[in-house]
Design an enzyme around this catalytic site. Structure first.
Site: not given
Ligand code: AMP
Ligand code: MG
Length: 487
Positions: A90, A112, A124-125, A175, A182, A251-252
């Site tokens: 998610g 983002k 940390d989001g 974005r 996805r 998921d990407n």
């Molecule tokens: P990504 O590798 O950026 O495609 O992220 C994979 C998953 O990890 C997704 O569900 C992202 O929302 C989550 N995610 C990545 N980095 C963070 C972060 N700093 N805080 C919260 N969720 C993250």
């Molecule tokens: Mg991703």
């Protein structure tokens, strides 16, 4: 043309059952500062260029102030990561604000890095400036190259500290995409056995993105076919331009066949089929030359997720076309790069060329750009190309076959060169260029480098006299740049 506070968003994603998302609120980003505003993307949604001067631009563009009509939500999805199913991912740091009418289509606006959501899984989001700037630049570079991609409207920075391998600062990218759905958005409901939710998402996607199939007797099968076709098209573009995504988890993978979620991506410098841009990918699962097959594997995961809605044999058949579609698109793109009409037999020229480039450690994009000036005269030496090869005779041997292929399709040499220059970019976002922009912003608060790069990358096929340095092979220090997943 409107100003930020005149944009009025709707939120069509909220028409889905509540299981599909969670309402969220952006967390305040302290001392938000607008680092770049993308006038070209702004135009797509009718925003006027002078919004850079808007006193609250940074506040709106990082989520500190909500654009009218915003209903921020984080979407639920799952996905196969490095081959293994992960049941709940998610939007952990992305927030969909809503959608807005553009001149041709509706655009969804998504922050983002705007803070935690119920899917953050103890993270940390946030997103660091380094990765945000890379995503910002690369989505616009891909658009400039004609590769399907999500877009980036703005980049906002902050002194807020974010802990990764080291302490860095935070940034937020706004974005834009017609959809951020996805493959994993479907997978989550299949694996939970929630077939009503699966169907609701499929209906939503067909209504808003593939309305041409709404009245088809087999709408879900048609949707899968369309996604497979778009994915084949996208992979052909990636391979032709020399782009490695780095994290091709399901998921990407965008259901619209767009390049989505820029992480440790990289463009090829020297032609290296096994190039792995993500240093965490020790097995090389997502190496450059694996990408078309991986996308095929990912499509199989999508077909499996849609199996409650589609006849299994039909779904299998829909995917059988994928490798052929990819090969055709790829050969068409490569043929144009070589100055030839699209023909299957050109594979006999393309594959040996790639092999020679690899063996001789030749820079992929530079070679193709110089090839635009290839002189097909029998006695021409073509020194600027020839000198790129350690083994000059290997080039000579290939040049003979190339000359013969060109001779079958006689064309005015300047006309051919012009057409080739329109498909062989002079400027690509090499890692060192992004790194220079990151250092300029981080160390000197200098955003000028972002502007220079965006100008070049939006028109990468033009000459841009005086900017030759940006078209050069990477300097020595850049060979040691390490890119991890951490962002
Ligand atoms: P990504 O590798 O950026 O495609 O992220 C994979 C998953 O990890 C997704 O569900 C992202 O929302 C989550 N995610 C990545 N980095 C963070 C972060 N700093 N805080 C919260 N969720 C993250
Ligand atoms: Mg991703």
């Amino acid at each position: 043309m409107s100003s930020l506070e005149q944009l009025t968003l709707a939120q069509r994603y909220a028409s889905l059952p509540a299981t599909h998302y969670s309402p969220v609120q952006p967390e305040v980003l302290p001392d938000a500062k607008l680092l770049h505003f993308n006038v070209q993307a702004a135009k797509l949604i009718g925003l006027s260029a002078d919004q850079t001067l808007h006193p609250d631009a940074a506040e709106y563009l990082c989520g500190n102030r909500l654009l009218p009509g915003s209903q921020p939500l984080a979407a639920l999805y799952a996905g196969h990561q490095f081959g293994y199913y992960v049941s709940q991912l998610g939007d952990g740091r992305a927030m969909l604000l809503g959608d807005v009418a553009g001149t041709e289509e509706r655009w969804e606006l998504q922050l983002k890095g705007s803070g935690p959501t119920p899917y953050s899984r103890r993270s940390d989001g946030r997103a660091v400036l380094r990765s945000s700037l890379r995503e910002y630049l690369c989505s616009e570079a891909m658009h400039g190259l004609g590769v399907p991609t999500t877009r980036a409207l703005s980049l906002v920075g902050s002194p807020l500290e974010v802990r990764r391998e080291t302490v860095e600062t935070a940034a937020v990218v706004l974005r834009m995409s017609p959809s951020f759905v996805r493959f994993g958005s479907f997978e989550v409901f299949y694996h939970r056995g929630q077939h009503d939710n699966l169907r609701a998402l499929a209906d939503f996607v067909i209504t808003h993105h593939f309305p041409q199939y709404a009245n088809s007797p087999e709408p879900y099968l048609m949707m899968l076919r369309e996604i497979a076709q778009r994915t084949a098209h996208l992979m052909a573009h990636w391979q032709a331009v020399g782009f490695t995504h780095g994290v091709m988890n399901t998921d990407n993978m965008s259901i619209l066949g767009l390049t989505l979620d820029y992480g440790p991506f990289g463009f090829l410098d020297r032609y290296e089929p096994g190039f792995v841009c993500n240093h965490s990918d020790e097995m090389g699962r997502y190496a450059f030359d694996q990408q078309p097959d991986i996308a095929g594997w990912n499509l199989t995961r999508l077909a499996q997720a849609l199996s409650p809605l589609i006849n299994e044999t039909a779904a299998k058949e829909a995917l059988q076309d994928y490798p052929g579609l990819f090969a055709t698109h790829y050969i068409n793109l490569m043929s144009a790069k070589l100055g030839l009409p699209a023909q299957r037999e050109n594979a006999r020229l393309i594959l040996p060329m790639l092999d020679t480039l690899h063996k001789n450690r030749v820079d992929y994009s530079l070679f193709l750009r110089r090839l635009c000036d290839f002189d097909p005269a029998p006695d021409a030496l073509n020194a600027p190309l020839r000198d790129m090869f350690l083994d000059r005779t290997a080039f000579d041997a290939w040049a003979i076959t190339h000359r013969a292929a060109l001779a079958k399709h006689p064309q005015d040499i300047t006309v051919r060169a012009g057409a080739m220059r329109a498909v062989n970019p002079k400027f690509i976002l090499r890692n060192y260029l992004a790194e220079n922009a990151i250092r300029a912003v981080r160390d000197n608060q200098d955003n000028g480098e972002i502007e220079r790069l965006i100008t070049l990358l939006h028109a990468p096929f033009d000459e841009h006299p005086g900017m030759e340095a940006y078209a050069a092979e990477p300097p020595e220090w850049a060979h040691h740049l390490e890119l991890s997943c951490s962002s």
